[in-house]
Write a protein that holds these residues in place. Structure first.
Motif, short mmCIF file in Angstrom:
data_model
loop_
_atom_site.label_atom_id
_atom_site.label_comp_id
_atom_site.label_asym_id
_atom_site.label_seq_id
_atom_site.Cartn_x
_atom_site.Cartn_y
_atom_site.Cartn_z
N ALA A 1 -2.38 -1.47 -3.51
CA ALA A 1 -3.39 -0.42 -3.62
C ALA A 1 -2.80 0.74 -4.42
CB ALA A 1 -3.83 0.03 -2.24
N ASP A 2 -2.39 0.43 -5.60
CA ASP A 2 -1.84 1.42 -6.51
C ASP A 2 -1.80 0.78 -7.90
OD1 ASP A 2 -0.02 4.16 -6.28
OD2 ASP A 2 0.39 2.91 -8.03
N SER A 3 -2.23 1.54 -8.89
CA SER A 3 -2.39 0.94 -10.22
C SER A 3 -1.07 0.52 -10.87
CB SER A 3 -3.13 1.91 -11.13
OG SER A 3 -2.39 3.09 -11.28
N HIS A 4 0.05 1.04 -10.38
CA HIS A 4 1.33 0.66 -11.00
C HIS A 4 2.02 -0.52 -10.31
CE1 HIS A 4 0.66 4.61 -12.89
NE2 HIS A 4 1.00 3.87 -13.94
N THR A 5 1.28 -1.24 -9.50
CA THR A 5 1.82 -2.43 -8.86
C THR A 5 2.39 -3.44 -9.87
OG1 THR A 5 0.25 -2.05 -7.07
CG2 THR A 5 1.24 -4.24 -7.16
N GLY B 1 -7.01 4.75 -15.32
CA GLY B 1 -5.96 5.43 -14.54
C GLY B 1 -5.78 4.85 -13.17
N SER B 2 -5.66 5.74 -12.21
CA SER B 2 -5.29 5.36 -10.84
C SER B 2 -6.30 4.41 -10.19
CB SER B 2 -5.16 6.63 -10.02
OG SER B 2 -5.80 6.51 -8.79
N SER B 3 -5.82 3.68 -9.20
CA SER B 3 -6.65 2.70 -8.50
C SER B 3 -7.43 3.33 -7.35
CB SER B 3 -5.76 1.62 -7.91
OG SER B 3 -4.96 2.18 -6.87
N ARG B 4 -7.28 4.65 -7.14
CA ARG B 4 -7.84 5.27 -5.93
C ARG B 4 -9.31 4.91 -5.73
NH1 ARG B 4 -6.49 11.05 -8.57
NH2 ARG B 4 -4.54 9.90 -8.66
N GLU B 5 -9.60 4.25 -4.63
CA GLU B 5 -10.98 3.83 -4.40
C GLU B 5 -11.84 5.01 -3.98
OE1 GLU B 5 -10.79 0.77 -1.50
OE2 GLU B 5 -9.95 2.05 0.04
N ASP C 1 5.07 7.51 0.39
CA ASP C 1 5.79 8.09 -0.76
C ASP C 1 4.97 9.13 -1.52
OD1 ASP C 1 3.90 6.35 -1.73
OD2 ASP C 1 5.23 5.15 -2.96
N HIS C 2 3.66 9.16 -1.32
CA HIS C 2 2.81 10.09 -2.08
C HIS C 2 2.64 11.43 -1.36
CE1 HIS C 2 1.82 6.62 -4.51
NE2 HIS C 2 0.96 7.30 -5.24
N ASN C 3 2.08 11.37 -0.15
CA ASN C 3 1.75 12.61 0.58
C ASN C 3 2.89 13.02 1.50
OD1 ASN C 3 -0.70 12.41 -0.63
ND2 ASN C 3 -1.76 11.60 1.14
N THR D 1 0.87 -1.18 0.00
CA THR D 1 0.00 0.00 0.00
C THR D 1 0.91 1.22 0.00
OG1 THR D 1 0.00 0.02 2.40
CG2 THR D 1 -1.88 -1.05 1.36
N GLN D 2 0.34 2.35 -0.37
CA GLN D 2 1.07 3.61 -0.18
C GLN D 2 0.19 4.53 0.66
OE1 GLN D 2 -0.73 5.83 -1.86
NE2 GLN D 2 -1.23 5.11 -3.90
N ASP D 3 0.73 5.66 1.08
CA ASP D 3 0.02 6.47 2.07
C ASP D 3 -1.26 7.12 1.56
OD1 ASP D 3 2.05 7.71 0.55
OD2 ASP D 3 1.95 9.50 1.77
N ALA D 4 -1.36 7.35 0.23
CA ALA D 4 -2.57 8.00 -0.27
C ALA D 4 -3.75 7.03 -0.31
CB ALA D 4 -2.33 8.59 -1.65
N THR D 5 -3.47 5.75 -0.47
CA THR D 5 -4.55 4.75 -0.47
C THR D 5 -4.53 3.96 0.83
OG1 THR D 5 -3.04 3.24 -1.56
CG2 THR D 5 -4.61 4.36 -2.97
N GLY D 6 -3.38 3.95 1.48
CA GLY D 6 -3.17 3.07 2.63
C GLY D 6 -4.00 3.41 3.85
N TYR E 1 -6.67 14.86 2.50
CA TYR E 1 -7.98 14.41 3.01
C TYR E 1 -8.31 12.98 2.62
CZ TYR E 1 -8.23 19.35 3.90
OH TYR E 1 -7.93 20.61 4.33
N ARG E 2 -7.32 12.20 2.23
CA ARG E 2 -7.60 10.81 1.83
C ARG E 2 -8.17 9.98 3.00
NH1 ARG E 2 -5.33 8.44 -3.01
NH2 ARG E 2 -5.74 9.98 -4.61
N SER E 3 -7.95 10.41 4.24
CA SER E 3 -8.53 9.64 5.35
C SER E 3 -9.70 10.40 5.98
CB SER E 3 -7.46 9.32 6.39
OG SER E 3 -6.62 10.41 6.60
C1 MIC Z 1 -1.42 7.57 -9.35
O1 MIC Z 1 -0.39 7.40 -9.98
O2 MIC Z 1 -2.44 8.06 -9.84
C2 MIC Z 1 -1.45 7.11 -7.89
C3 MIC Z 1 -1.52 8.31 -7.06
O3 MIC Z 1 -0.28 6.44 -7.59
C4 MIC Z 1 -2.68 6.21 -7.73
C5 MIC Z 1 -3.02 5.88 -6.37
C6 MIC Z 1 -3.70 6.98 -5.62
O4 MIC Z 1 -4.51 7.72 -6.16
O5 MIC Z 1 -3.44 7.05 -4.42
C7 MIC Z 1 -2.61 4.91 -8.53
O6 MIC Z 1 -1.93 4.85 -9.52
O7 MIC Z 1 -3.30 3.96 -8.20
#
Ligand code: MIC
Ligand code: SF4
Length: 641
Positions: A116-120, A531-535, A62-64, A32-37, A491-493
């Motif tokens: 929890a990131d689309s580039h996994t 694009g991104s996986s952000r739920e 690594d994000h925020n 996970t990363q901090d923006a989705t974690g 505000y992700r949390s």
């Molecule tokens: C992105 O590249 O868009 C992100 C930020 O890494 C996202 C995850 C997110 O929005 O926290 C992603 O690729 O899933």
């Protein structure tokens, strides 16, 4: 078998490896990363499990990393303490970008990973089968549940020959994007084979698997061979290596060939990663900013090459060059090697090892500015400047632009390739990782005031009457739905706060309108949610009262996220019916629940107009939607509810 089938068959918990049918996979690792974690761990906590059930779970920051208020720092503390309590490795800010660090320190050939990131899928460069997913799915996997995917088609990408001149591995994936577009990889896994593979080192392979996400692919994977072995040996992780290759005569659903000898430097023009042209075709465009880094191109190899290209030269006076190495290991090694000094002396600004400008965390270009980035996404507004023009290219093309102040063919700037020496041993220093221990399991979880508990969503009603809150076109990405950047990410949390920003760049009143109406529906075109996986792009609309999304087609991760938050994903039976709907109209879905239960088609009624809509849901997905989302469903499965 091909590589994918070999790995899937070793992890198959239920289902059959037939294209289109749902398979349940055992997952070895999560990230996970901090923006989705933060959201993922709040969900994990709500599942009431005492410890993660995976072989390895890592939580990265690594994000925020911009701390312009208490919010992000509070999130970091929450992530650190919850990792300690539940047996998760914690990688603090400064350690580097999740995908880079995972490749270096944790990836294991032949294992499965969800993040929890689309580039996994970056870890596919090591021969892992790695998938991007919503945070809730990652949480449920950490709680011991399988990961479900629809069995994709497996496409053989035959790499022939060897890269020549100034072409880089970035150009291989840009070429695929040019050929297939951002929709071309949906429902597909790309497997890279052929004699061209062995000439690519691990970071080069990872650049390709990383950006496979931009094709909309389920994932991408390379074989694990002697090159992989050498990389892991240098990382002092030989035990994580094992050979994986496709059997002779392995079958594929489709095949593409790329002749590496023919490739030349390419560039993705604004505002989509598939708007790819030859650099020499668009030469002469004046550039204001060059950014080198991100999980696509921030490896030691990339940075050493950059040092070699910039050594003894000065960047153009009108350029701001920012460089973010992908990991602490990389930064440390280029510092000791001297390449960092060469980069600094050229006039570059050095950023910390994090996502930074890629996610709009600083370095937004000037108004109408042109920025060349070695990143993977260029959606309008993602940089933080709505009217900026973002181009995506390799570090070589980016370095040439930084020196000349314009887009220019690298062969006009550099005479010969710098002689890069990759050391035999990498600097291994894991001191900054917090590894799980019995003592740490007693840690108390600390939640700052910005971390709000999750709302409880009710189960699906039998009939729904929804107002069209917005009608939008094709390829809407999750940055459009739920913007990122320095203002929104803190505000992700905090769901209530972040939901105010849904669609804010496209339609400033969206949140207000949605909230004032009991049930809302979004109408969209093709590839909705790419694009991104952000739920949060599903969770926040659900919070605002969106109950149905009706589009021409969906992107994979976003579709799963909608289901996971109890939003009904529907598509038009006849795409032309899209034209019949308008914002502000009321659409009635009578007996929608019963109809889905009975596998019957659904009629949407708009006054006296009627249109046919459809859905593709497995029994499990139906149950999740009926339960009001995956959290309710998992809690019932685990006996917590
Ligand atoms: C992105 O590249 O868009 C992100 C930020 O890494 C996202 C995850 C997110 O929005 O926290 C992603 O690729 O899933
Ligand atoms: Fe970070 Fe950008 Fe990679 Fe997303 S794409 S993980 S924001 S570096």
């Amino acid at each position: 078998m091909n590589i994918t089938q070999k790995i899937i068959s070793k992890h198959l918990l239920s289902g059959q490896m037939n294209v289109g049918s749902e398979v349940a996979l055992k997952i070895d690792q999560t990230l996970t990363q901090d923006a989705t974690g933060t959201m993922a761990y709040l969900q994990f906590e709500a599942m009431g499990v005492s410890k993660v059930k995976t072989k390895l779970s890592v939580s990265y920051v690594d994000h925020n990393t911009l701390q312009s208020g208490f919010e992000n720092a509070d999130d970091h503390k929450f992530l650190q303490t919850i990792a300690a309590k539940y047996g998760i490795v914690f990688s603090p800010a400064g350690n580097g970008i999740c995908h880079q660090v995972h490749l270096e320190r944790f990836g294991v050939c032949g294992q499965t990973l969800i993040g929890a990131d689309s580039h996994t899928p970056t870890a596919g460069g090591l021969g892992m089968l790695a998938f991007g997913a919503g945070g809730l799915e990652v949480a449920s996997v950490m709680a011991g549940q399988p990961f479900y995917i629809t069995m994709p088609q497996i496409v053989k990408v035959n790499l022939k020959g060897k890269l020549k001149g100034w072409a880089s591995s970035k150009d291989i994936i840009l070429e695929l994007l040019r050929l297939l577009t951002v929709k071309g990889g949906r429902g597909k896994i790309f497997e890279f084979v052929g004699d061209g593979v062995k000439s690519l080192n691990i970071p080069e392979r990872a650049t390709i698997t990383n950006m496979g996400a931009e094709l909309g692919a389920t994932t991408s994977v390379f074989p694990s061979d002697a090159v992989t072995k050498d990389f892991l040996k240098k990382q002092n992780r030989l035990s994580s290596w094992k050979e994986i290759s496709a059997d002779k005569g392995a079958k594929y659903d489709d095949e593409i060939e790329i002749d590496l000898n023919q490739l030349e430097p390419l560039i993705a023009c604004p505002h989509s990663p598939d708007n790819v042209k030859k650099v020499k075709e668009i030469k002469g465009v004046k550039v204001n900013q060059v950014c080198i880094g991100s999980c696509t191109n921030s490896s030691l190899n990339d940075m050493l090459l950059l040092g070699g290209l910039l050594k003894g030269k000065k960047i153009n006076k009108d350029i701001s060059l920012v460089v973010s190495p992908g990991s602490r290991q990389t930064l440390d090694m280029i510092a000791k090697d001297g390449a960092l000094a060469d980069i600094i002396e050229s006039g570059a600004r050095i950023l910390e090892c994090a996502c930074g400008p890629c996610i709009g965390m600083g370095q937004s270009p000037k108004s109408e500015g042109v920025s060349i980035r070695t990143f993977n996404r260029s959606f309008k507004g993602r940089s933080g400047t709505k009217d900026a023009f973002i181009y995506l290219a390799s570090p070589v093309v980016a370095a040439a632009a930084a020196l000349k102040g314009e887009i220019i063919d690298p062969s006009k700037v550099f005479t010969k390739k710098p002689n890069i020496k990759i050391p035999n041993k990498f600097i291994i220093d894991d001191a900054q990782f917090q590894k799980p221990s019995a003592k740490l399991a007693k840690t108390e979880i600390i939640k700052g005031p910005n971390i709000k508990s999750l709302p409880q969503f009710g189960s699906l009603e039998n009939s729904l009457k929804c107002t069209v809150i917005i009608k939008i076109g094709d390829n809407i990405n999750t940055d459009d739905i739920m913007p990122a950047g320095a203002k929104v990410l803190p505000y992700r949390s905090n769901l209530e706060k972040i939901s105010q920003f849904v669609f804010s760049a496209i339609d400033a009143d969206f949140a207000e309108r949605a909230k004032s109406i009991e049930s809302g529906i979004i109408i969209g075109g093709e590839n909705y949610g790419q694009g991104s996986s952000r739920e949060h792009a599903a969770l926040a609309p659900r919070f605002l009262g969106i109950r149905i999304v009706l589009v021409k087609s969906f992107a994979r991760i976003h579709l799963a996220n909608l289901i996971n938050f109890g939003i009904v994903p529907l598509t038009f039976e006849n795409a032309a019916d899209y034209d019949l709907l308008n914002a502000g109209e009321t659409i009635v879905f009578e007996d929608i629940k019963q109809k889905i239960k009975d596998n019957q088609s659904i009629i949407a009624k708009i006054g006296d107009k009627e249109i046919k809509v459809k859905y593709e849901l497995t029994q499990r997905q139906k149950e999740i939607i009926f339960a009001g989302g995956m959290l309710n469903w998992v809690k019932t499965t685990l006996g917590v509810l």
